[in-house]
Design an enzyme around this catalytic site. Sequence first.
Site, PDB file in Angstrom:
ATOM      1  N   SER A  56       0.798   3.975  -3.174  1.00 38.02           N
ATOM      2  CA  SER A  56       0.121   5.090  -3.855  1.00 38.02           C
ATOM      3  C   SER A  56      -1.229   5.424  -3.226  1.00 38.02           C
ATOM      4  CB  SER A  56      -0.112   4.741  -5.325  1.00 38.02           C
ATOM      5  OG  SER A  56       1.112   4.630  -5.993  1.00 38.02           O
ATOM      6  N   GLU A 101      10.175   8.574 -15.372  1.00 35.60           N
ATOM      7  CA  GLU A 101      10.630   9.925 -15.085  1.00 35.60           C
ATOM      8  C   GLU A 101      11.238  10.023 -13.676  1.00 35.60           C
ATOM      9  OE1 GLU A 101       7.774   9.055 -16.578  1.00 35.60           O
ATOM     10  OE2 GLU A 101       8.411   9.738 -18.552  1.00 35.60           O
ATOM     11  N   GLY A 111       0.821  -1.217   0.000  1.00 32.24           N
ATOM     12  CA  GLY A 111       0.000   0.000   0.000  1.00 32.24           C
ATOM     13  C   GLY A 111       0.848   1.258   0.000  1.00 32.24           C
ATOM     14  N   GLU A 148      12.598  -4.082  -5.290  1.00 33.40           N
ATOM     15  CA  GLU A 148      11.485  -4.055  -6.238  1.00 33.40           C
ATOM     16  C   GLU A 148      11.967  -3.757  -7.650  1.00 33.40           C
ATOM     17  OE1 GLU A 148       8.159  -1.642  -5.130  1.00 33.40           O
ATOM     18  OE2 GLU A 148       7.195  -1.861  -7.079  1.00 33.40           O
TER      19      GLU A 148
END
Lengths: 383, 273
Positions: free
Chosen positions: A132, A370, A130, A248
């Site tokens: 975003s 980005e 959890g 990740e």
Amino acid sequence: MFDSLSLTRIPADDEALRAPVRAFLDKALEGVAPEVRARSWGGFDAAFSRALGERGWIGLTLPKEYGGGGRSLYARFVLVEELLRAGAPVAAHWFADRQSAPHILKFGTPAQAQFHLPRICRGEVFFCIGMSEPGSGSDLASVRTRATRNDKGWRLDGQKIWTTNAHRSHYMIALVRTSGDAGSRQKGLSQVIVDLSLPGITIRPITDLTGDAHFCEVFFDGVQLTDDALIGAEGDGWNQVTSELAYERSGPERIYSSVVLLDEWLAHLRTRREPSQRSLALAGRVLSALAVLRSLSVSVNGRLAEGESPIVEAALVKDLGTTLEQFIPEAIADALGDDPDATLPDGLARTLQYVSQIAPAFSLRGGTREVLRGMIARGLGLR
Amino acid sequence: MDNEFGDAFGQLLADRCTPEAVRGIERGEGADALWHDLVESGFVDALVPEAQGGAGLSLHEVLPLVQACGYHALPLPFAETMAARAVLAHARRQWPDGPVTLDAIGDALPVEDRGALHAALTTAQIAGAAARVLEMSIAHAQQRTQFGKPIGSFQAVQHQLSVMAEHACAARMAAQLSFASASHLPDRTLAAMGKSVAGEAAAVLAAGSHAVHGAIGITAEFDLQLYTRRLLAWRVQGGSPSHWAMQVARQWWSGSHDRAIDFTLERLGAARF
């Protein structure tokens, strides 16, 4: 930084894991359609995860005392590479295996580790991540979901979004605010383990453009957490999350997302008496890029195995990797479109359609392109 | 992958193969003195077996030397001479004095191996020059001020440099794969894969570094061109990226593996380092 990623060898005893894993997967996935296998770490199959758990292939790097395999990160690299090669449906246990379990081991109490890790390793409980929230995607430090101290532990209020497989997971490790407000940024953030069966939690899957529903909105409305829900130190959530991200971002899943499609296409080329020069040049280009990327990925894995935290290098390899993952469907579609009247095998057509449609997600999940390029720029001394 | 030979040779080039020296040689002012120093250093016989008076090193050990040639834009065929001498020594043939190209090998090597050797040498030089132009571009972006701040503080410029760093890193790994050999010759597939990737990286680094430097980078007076001209030449020298991609594809086609990972792992298994 440019000379930190060197050719790295996977030790022979870790490489030896490949054969039994491949033998198991060949049998388990026999006859599964390529467009299903192309989903791989988006594919959720609880029974498959339990079967892996029975073989000791979840929590491979965790200590044996917690039910893990006690193996190195190299062994895990081999295992993951084989799972992705086969297009195995690994999403059920993937996030716990990759992130939550190592995280609990590193930051959790012995009691938390004893409670969660053996069940994770058996493939019985699944975790989601959890991070975003609406209005808090790439700008993760603006998190507003709040855990407030009360006499029973913590009261949780707020909302998460884009949480993969929340609707099919048992627990979430959530980044929440325990002090200050969104303007406090990195300060005052903590991580809590949330039992998703608790009252006050509403989970709504969001259907994606391919028709799948893997990510979710999760609402917390006065959810009562016990004291031991906190993982790590209160207020240390940002540092904890940052260290989690190297894991990740560094794995083979960041270079192989289109590999089932690539294999379907290569097999299709093989049925031709003579593939076009253009198709062959494309195949050679992709295979070359894959060899270099795989070597880079093993190298980052080696740095992690040495106990380092190569965050910038992991970002660099992920950006190169997702660029190739996105190039593959685009270039294959173009090459196949050379002959608009030809009939494609159904499996190849459906796999191409699925991977083409989902490919934009490759450079969004796990940190957008980005954001990663900003991290690399910081590593270059530019910010 | 870095080693003492590389450091010593790099220092020699830093001292002797300066941008002024490179320009002098390009103007035809003679390279005898620099060549003499390179030969005196002994590195040119690094790959020649010890029994024949060389250092008996393997290809993977001399990678830092060849990368240094690219990093310093050495305008002499040092790497080619080093490789040619090794091939001729292994074929029990005499080698000529002085700098030579791979043409000096003649029929001492199958044409495929000669091509792979050429690819590997250019790949390593691309990796060296890529590192150099990336360093120059970062330094320029930190120092050049526009709109009241260093251009490296603008996100568009940062992202361009990040992409260049990715490709410089890929080129460096491509060079390591190309040179991952315990003999004096590269593995054919690894050299082909390496050149395919490094050739693409060369174009990214050349274009990106000029974009970051602006007009000053285009001038003959500024050093950047010493490296970018070579990057573009090495990109196609000994075979373009597409040419080498095609060689990789032919090897896939004639092999037994359809799955990309199986083919890749099999070929990476040939790496010796």
